[in-house]
Design an enzyme around this catalytic site. Structure first.
Site, mmCIF file in Angstrom:
data_model
loop_
_atom_site.group_PDB
_atom_site.id
_atom_site.type_symbol
_atom_site.label_atom_id
_atom_site.label_comp_id
_atom_site.label_asym_id
_atom_site.label_seq_id
_atom_site.Cartn_x
_atom_site.Cartn_y
_atom_site.Cartn_z
ATOM 1 N N PHE A 177 44.665 -42.400 23.538
ATOM 2 C CA PHE A 177 43.251 -42.102 23.796
ATOM 3 C C PHE A 177 42.586 -41.630 22.510
ATOM 4 O O PHE A 177 41.992 -40.571 22.441
ATOM 5 C CB PHE A 177 43.122 -41.060 24.921
ATOM 6 C CG PHE A 177 41.744 -41.053 25.550
ATOM 7 C CD1 PHE A 177 41.364 -42.076 26.410
ATOM 8 C CD2 PHE A 177 40.834 -40.047 25.278
ATOM 9 C CE1 PHE A 177 40.100 -42.091 26.986
ATOM 10 C CE2 PHE A 177 39.556 -40.060 25.851
ATOM 11 C CZ PHE A 177 39.195 -41.075 26.702
ATOM 12 N N THR A 222 40.139 -42.954 18.982
ATOM 13 C CA THR A 222 38.741 -43.327 18.815
ATOM 14 C C THR A 222 38.368 -44.577 19.615
ATOM 15 O O THR A 222 37.402 -44.574 20.379
ATOM 16 C CB THR A 222 38.455 -43.607 17.321
ATOM 17 O OG1 THR A 222 38.982 -42.510 16.573
ATOM 18 C CG2 THR A 222 36.985 -43.735 17.051
ATOM 19 N N LYS A 239 46.081 -60.576 9.431
ATOM 20 C CA LYS A 239 45.049 -61.295 10.186
ATOM 21 C C LYS A 239 45.136 -62.803 9.958
ATOM 22 O O LYS A 239 44.840 -63.588 10.850
ATOM 23 C CB LYS A 239 43.672 -60.739 9.810
ATOM 24 C CG LYS A 239 43.496 -59.316 10.360
ATOM 25 C CD LYS A 239 42.395 -58.541 9.670
ATOM 26 C CE LYS A 239 42.291 -57.127 10.243
ATOM 27 N NZ LYS A 239 41.446 -56.247 9.414
#
Lengths: 426, 426
Positions: free
Chosen positions: B10, B12, B206
């Protein structure tokens, strides 16, 4: 299993479809989960059919729409004829014949979209049209599928390639409107009657469709204010540059607390705005939202292969669902009651180009007039333009539309001042 | 029907999820066709639980993953802890417990994605991760759903916000690498160990994920060549500007006739390239293809709300399918055998920054050396840099990787010449 498609029309875009089915056959079949084949192609008459056969186009050409409507093996009809009729009648008939339809016809969708979508729903089929807005940019499916968790507050779009090509020449080369139009015509970007492109009508059609996907609201075409680029002068372009802006024809849809508003108008864009470098015939849609905040989708607005790619992506999406036996989802499922914004809720900055006698006190006079309307200046540029005349360019701070209308009326009524132009500033 | 989600962590991003579910509740419920509610939230320990409760976070906090794994009412698990462990174990267990999983964990996906995706398939569930690449930009779903008809030939991505912020400062303000890093640290963009960001590792992760969606090929992380921005000097930045370029850290994946290749390297981008104006922490993915030709997707690469928006869009997509009782499709279905390009097939232009004694014949000497490798110059800029030394900047025409390696070796071995830097040119 094979999915059979029928093409209505075999012009430039349509002929890009067999290219993609051939070139990307393996991927398309794999993604769709089934073969996709062109079963029939509707052409105008035997002369067109013979000409296409002679050119080596080896399709089952038909000249009567009923040959497609009555063919139970045809799953998807692709309309690429453009304009309103006979496209509207053919699409309506295809939907009644329980065929899914894919089209790129923005004019038709903007004006008769609601009826056509109702026709699809009533007949248990769907109507997809990714290619209708910004040809090659996958913007509609992205708004429908990737903005589901987000709330869009503003759309800014450079969505007419012809006028953007012209504005790019006017900004980069200092050309006049007429010079830019002549070049756009020479290159085949502008039609013999360029009205739809240069007067913002084409872009307004696209705002109608974008408003449905981005805001779930159906703005009527008549309610999209549109103003073209005819009145933009080299002076405006030069002043914009001095003040840190470029001018483009920008479509905007905004949702304010009171409701939604859409317009297509020439717009001052800050030089560092992501839309400011979208040049030539390229298109882009800039999306502001509470979640993603700012995103932009850039690509070709037209052209054979980009448009055909969007059409075939729709076909694959349909084929996937048909193959799995799913009930196909509507292209866009976001719908709310359409509520229009009030004028008080529409606040923008504006550029005012004013000419006046070059004597003491003129700028002060204008400053007092703006002050009386509770509007202040963000930037002012004054220069002598000969004959004892001065050009005053003002970039205002934000004002609402009532204040703007009032200012325009008051400046226009002033003795000794000429309000040469006003342009929205982002 | 209600879809229950469980959050692992929990921090940002995770705390942006209840914000969206609340703020956009009506739209989300309508799009998903069902309510979505946060059933459980896994936190580290009772201390964290108490602290969150004290802050007013009113969730069912649990400290043991089995409370989620064994809860049959939990449909979807959202992993937002980051790093490899315990995220990997928890995702694996959630999949085994037949729960769909949504994650934004690019490090994990880049290194263990294949195993995790196999785990999902084996258990008849799916793993979605739109937020893993370029946080707020809906790029993965767009590649998966809108490029189905197209064949992508090249991806160029500015996908690391920290290094792009630094390069923007180095280009726009003339800052050194160290100055830019200090500012990035001060603003919280750079971690105390900035290696992953500044050395291209994060961007390489990525590229691994993008290669799967864009090319259907799974490049291994180890096979993505990556080189960071540490060695970029203000001289390089100035020379780039003189020659018409800006320098950015760009990830590239290209498919050539022989196969695929991916790298993350500092790159000279022409000033008018659409990627050249992607500044600060913003991200963009530029896609070249045979159909759409050129498109770019621009937006925030990170941040609480953008990332949470992508996560919730995945959740809605899953909820839609669960609600309809569909078999959920894998996030990406495009897969081919991975074949790597040969060096001969990788052709690019390069910038060579060379320093040498300022005397007659030095440039001629270099020209002969390039000519001997069959490489010609596109641009040359020479200037005296004091102490009787000259700086020579060369932009070459295209050469393959073998030619490049050979040139670098030969110039480095030359007496009286220093090869200060080489950078790829687009």
């Amino acid at each position: 299993m094979t999915i059979n498609i029928a093409l209505l029309g075999f012009g430039t875009v349509a002929s890009g479809i067999p290219f993609l089915l051939q070139e990307n056959g393996e991927k398309i079949t794999s993604e769709a989960g089934t073969e996709i084949q062109i079963a029939k192609v509707l052409v105008r008459d035997d002369a067109e059919k013979d000409a296409l056969l002679a050119k080596g186009h080896d399709f089952n050409f038909v000249t009567d729409i009923s040959a497609i409507l009555n063919d139970d093996t045809v799953d998807i009809v692709i309309e690429l004829m453009g304009r309103i009729e006979p496209a509207k009648t053919f699409i309506t008939q295809a939907l009644q014949a329980k065929k899914h339809v894919v089209t790129a016809n923005k004019d038709l969708l903007a004006v008769h979209g609601t009826d056509l979508l109702k026709g699809a729903k009533d007949n248990g089929v769907v109507l997809y049209y990714e290619a209708a807005v910004a040809g090659g940019i996958p913007i509609l499916r992205t708004l429908a599928n990737s903005y589901t968790a987000d709330k869009i507050t503003k759309i800014l779009g450079v969505v007419n390639g012809t006028s953007n090509f012209m504005m790019t020449k006017m900004v980069d080369e200092g050309w006049t409107y007429d010079e830019a139009l002549a070049e756009a015509s020479r290159l085949g970007y502008a039609e013999s009657d360029p009205t739809n492109d240069v007067d913002g009508i084409d872009a307004a059609y696209k705002m109608v469709i974008l408003s449905q996907f981005a805001f779930g609201m159906t703005i009527k075409f008549e309610d999209v204010r549109h103003e073209g680029i005819r009145h933009i002068t080299p002076e405006d372009v030069k002043l914009a540059q001095k003040l840190g802006f470029v001018i483009k024809l920008v479509g905007e849809i905004v949702e304010r607390p009171s409701g939604i508003y859409a317009e297509v108008v020439p717009t001052f864009l800050p030089k560092n705005h992501q839309l400011a470098t979208v040049n030539g015939v390229m298109n882009a849609v800039f999306v502001e939202s509470i979640g993603i905040n700012e995103a932009m989708f850039y690509g070709p607005g037209a052209g054979q292969k980009p448009t055909a790619t969007s059409v075939v992506a729709d076909v694959i999406e349909l084929a996937k669902g048909i193959n799995k036996g799913d009930v196909l989802p509507a292209f866009n499922t976001f719908a709310r009651e359409t509520v229009y914004a009030t004028k008080e809720d529409l606040v923008d900055k504006y550029y005012f180009a004013i000419e006046t006698e070059d004597k003491a006190g003129q700028l002060l006079y204008l400053a007092e007039l703006f002050h009386a309307e509770n509007v202040s200046f963000e930037q002012v540029f004054q220069e002598n333009i000969g004959d004892n005349y001065a050009s005053i360019a003002i970039i205002s701070h934000k004002m609402d539309l009532n204040q703007f209308d009032s200012l325009v009326e008051k400046i226009s009524a002033l003795d000794g001042f000429t309000l040469r132009n006003t342009i929205k500033v982002i």
